[in-house]
Design a protein around this motif. Structure first.
Motif, PDB file in Angstrom:
ATOM      1  N   GLY A   1       0.799   4.153  -2.929  1.00 58.58           N
ATOM      2  CA  GLY A   1       0.668   5.568  -2.594  1.00 58.58           C
ATOM      3  C   GLY A   1       1.831   6.395  -3.118  1.00 58.58           C
TER       4      GLY A   1
ATOM      5  N   ILE B   1      -5.382  -0.869  -4.391  1.00 62.99           N
ATOM      6  CA  ILE B   1      -5.232  -0.572  -2.966  1.00 62.99           C
ATOM      7  C   ILE B   1      -6.022  -1.563  -2.116  1.00 62.99           C
TER       8      ILE B   1
ATOM      9  N   VAL C   1       0.840  -1.194   0.000  1.00 64.88           N
ATOM     10  CA  VAL C   1       0.000   0.000   0.000  1.00 64.88           C
ATOM     11  C   VAL C   1       0.879   1.250   0.000  1.00 64.88           C
TER      12      VAL C   1
END
Length: 168
Positions: free
Chosen positions: A39, A145, A35
């Motif tokens: 990002g 995600i 994750v």
């Protein structure tokens, strides 16, 4: 705004639901490496795309579509390399098995995101291709995600060393 209103209402409802659900996890640990990498990739892609955005956009209609696609591909490639360095760089102390698991997790998330984006583009015909690209990128990111977060929990992958963010 008539045709866009249902989508805006659904998006607003999703944002409110996510915010309410997030408040139920006050002591949540830091996110996993996958994750974090996604990002970081999003931040790099947005920062890098601001430079050639107009050239890529108008190159499709007035210039060379192949050159515009190559420019967009370069932005994505550089952002991916930088994201992998940042996301996996925090895990250098981890074992090769852990790095392999995170790489597999990211690969699985990418395949799932691409499949969802492909379906989203081919379900609706848009007047402007930018609208379908925006839908595809949004669906890709959401799917990637969610897959990273779900597989992080399922695989019990050790989270990154980053501290969890405090809620306002």
């Amino acid at each position: 705004m008539g045709a866009e209103l249902p989508g805006a209402v659904v998006a607003s409802a999703v944002l409110v639901a996510v915010r309410v659900a997030a408040s139920g996890f006050p002591g949540r640990a830091a996110v996993g490496a996958a994750v974090t990498t996604v990002g970081s990739g999003l931040r790099w892609a947005l920062a890098l795309f601001l430079v050639p955005a107009l050239a890529v956009r108008y190159g499709v209609n007035f210039g060379s579509p192949l050159l515009a696609a190559a420019g967009g591909g370069c932005v994505v490639l550089v952002a991916a390399v930088r994201a992998l360095r940042e996301g996996l760089g925090a895990r250098r102390s981890g074992s090769p098995t852990q790095l392999f698991m995170v790489a597999g997790q990211l690969g699985f998330a990418a395949v799932a995101g691409l499949a969802a984006a492909y379906g989203a583009v081919h379900r609706v015909t848009d007047t402007y291709y930018e609208a379908s690209l925006l839908r595809a990128v949004s669906i890709f990111l959401i799917t990637a995600i969610v897959v990273c977060a779900a597989t992080n929990e399922g695989l019990r992958i050790i989270p990154t060393t980053a501290a969890p963010r405090e809620r306002p």
